[in-house]
Design a protein around this motif. Structure first.
Motif, PDB file in Angstrom:
ATOM      1  N   ASP A 215       0.824  -1.207   0.000  1.00 45.62           N
ATOM      2  CA  ASP A 215       0.000   0.000   0.000  1.00 45.62           C
ATOM      3  C   ASP A 215       0.862   1.262   0.000  1.00 45.62           C
ATOM      4  O   ASP A 215       0.716   2.140   0.858  1.00 45.62           O
ATOM      5  N   SER A 216       1.785   1.335  -0.927  1.00 45.36           N
ATOM      6  CA  SER A 216       2.598   2.540  -1.107  1.00 45.36           C
ATOM      7  C   SER A 216       3.142   2.514  -2.527  1.00 45.36           C
ATOM      8  O   SER A 216       2.945   1.543  -3.266  1.00 45.36           O
ATOM      9  N   SER A 217       3.821   3.559  -2.911  1.00 50.09           N
ATOM     10  CA  SER A 217       4.353   3.611  -4.272  1.00 50.09           C
ATOM     11  C   SER A 217       5.512   2.640  -4.436  1.00 50.09           C
ATOM     12  O   SER A 217       6.134   2.202  -3.465  1.00 50.09           O
ATOM     13  N   PHE A 218       5.819   2.316  -5.686  1.00 43.76           N
ATOM     14  CA  PHE A 218       6.926   1.422  -5.998  1.00 43.76           C
ATOM     15  C   PHE A 218       8.232   1.969  -5.425  1.00 43.76           C
ATOM     16  O   PHE A 218       8.980   1.267  -4.741  1.00 43.76           O
ATOM     17  N   ASP A 219       8.510   3.242  -5.690  1.00 41.69           N
ATOM     18  CA  ASP A 219       9.781   3.829  -5.259  1.00 41.69           C
ATOM     19  C   ASP A 219       9.883   3.910  -3.744  1.00 41.69           C
ATOM     20  O   ASP A 219      10.947   3.654  -3.178  1.00 41.69           O
ATOM     21  N   GLU A 220       8.774   4.256  -3.093  1.00 40.78           N
ATOM     22  CA  GLU A 220       8.811   4.379  -1.628  1.00 40.78           C
ATOM     23  C   GLU A 220       9.061   3.034  -0.977  1.00 40.78           C
ATOM     24  O   GLU A 220       9.891   2.913  -0.064  1.00 40.78           O
ATOM     25  N   PHE A 221       8.355   1.992  -1.444  1.00 40.99           N
ATOM     26  CA  PHE A 221       8.554   0.680  -0.829  1.00 40.99           C
ATOM     27  C   PHE A 221       9.929   0.123  -1.155  1.00 40.99           C
ATOM     28  O   PHE A 221      10.595  -0.463  -0.289  1.00 40.99           O
ATOM     29  N   LYS A 222      10.378   0.308  -2.383  1.00 39.36           N
ATOM     30  CA  LYS A 222      11.713  -0.148  -2.769  1.00 39.36           C
ATOM     31  C   LYS A 222      12.777   0.478  -1.857  1.00 39.36           C
ATOM     32  O   LYS A 222      13.713  -0.195  -1.417  1.00 39.36           O
TER      33      LYS A 222
END
Length: 205
Positions: A55-62
Motif C-alpha cells: 500500500d505505497s508507491s513502488f519507489d517508496e517501498f523499494k
C-alpha cells in the motif's frame, strides 16, 4: 499445475508444482535407474509463492526495503579472524536478519519494447543461516540466498513476492535443512512486519 486463491487481506498465495532437473552426476535415493536418464535427478518440488499487496508507491517501498535489507559487500567481512567474528559482524550488518547479495532491474530493458511496468528482483539471505544447511548438503545454495521481487502488475498495483522458504528447503529430504527453512519463515515474518506488510499465517505455523 498452478492454483491461485485469495487468502486474507493483501496476500495472494500461488502454489505450483515444478520438476527440477539437477545437472551433474546422479546421486542419492532420487537418482534414476533408467540408463537413458543417468547424470541428473528430477525432484518434484511443491512451492508456495507469496504475493503480498503493497500500500505505497513502488519507489517508496523499494527504498524502505533496501534500507531494511542492506546490500552486502565482501569487504565488510574481509580480514575477520574466525567464524565467530563473521557471525558477529553479520548480525551488525543485518539488523532485520537479511542482506542483499544481488539485484536485477528488469525495467530498463523491458521498457524498450513498450512495457512500462517496473520489476526489481533481489537475492536476499544470510550466509550465517545458510551455513547451518551448507554442511548438510551444499546443493541448498540453489535457493540460498532467497529470491524476492518488487513489481507493478499490469494495473500498476505494487506487490512484494517471495517463495515461502520452508517449502523450498523441505524438498531436500533432510530434517536439519527443513528446520532451517522453518527458521527462515520466522525471520521473513519479522521482516514483513517491520515493513508494514501483511504476514501470512503460513509463516507463523
Amino acid at each position: 499445475m498452478r492454483a491461485r486463491r485469495r487468502a486474507g487481506r493483501g496476500i495472494v498465495f500461488a502454489i505450483g508444482v515444478a520438476m527440477l532437473g539437477l545437472a551433474g552426476t546422479a546421486c542419492g535415493e532420487g537418482a534414476s535407474a533408467d540408463a537413458d536418464n543417468k547424470g541428473f535427478v528430477a525432484v518434484p518440488d511443491r512451492v508456495t509463492r507469496l504475493v503480498i499487496d503493497v500500500d505505497s508507491s513502488f519507489d517508496e517501498f523499494k527504498s524502505r526495503y533496501e534500507q531494511a535489507v542492506p546490500a552486502f559487500s565482501p569487504d565488510k567481512i574481509a580480514g575477520l579472524a574466525d567464524w565467530n567474528a563473521v557471525v558477529a559482524r553479520t548480525a551488525e550488518l543485518a539488523p532485520h536478519g537479511f542482506l542483499l547479495y544481488g539485484k536485477v532491474d528488469a525495467a530498463p530493458v523491458m521498457k524498450v519494447n513498450g512495457h512500462p511496468r517496473r520489476a526489481v528482483s533481489y537475492l536476499m539471505g544470510n550466509r550465517v543461516v545458510a551455513e547451518t544447511m551448507y554442511g548438510k548438503d551444499p546443493v541448498v545454495m540453489l535457493y540460498a540466498p532467497l529470491r524476492t521481487l518488487i513489481y507493478e502488475d499490469l494495473n500498476g498495483k505494487v506487490h512484494f513476492s517471495i517463495d515461502q522458504p520452508s517449502t523450498r528447503f523441505s524438498s531436500f529430504g533432510n530434517d536439519g535443512i527443513a528446520a532451517t527453512g522453518k527458521r527462515l519463515d520466522q525471520k521473513l515474518a519479522e521482516l514483513l512486519a517491520h515493513l508494514g506488510l501483511p504476514v501470512p499465517a503460513q509463516l507463523r505455523s
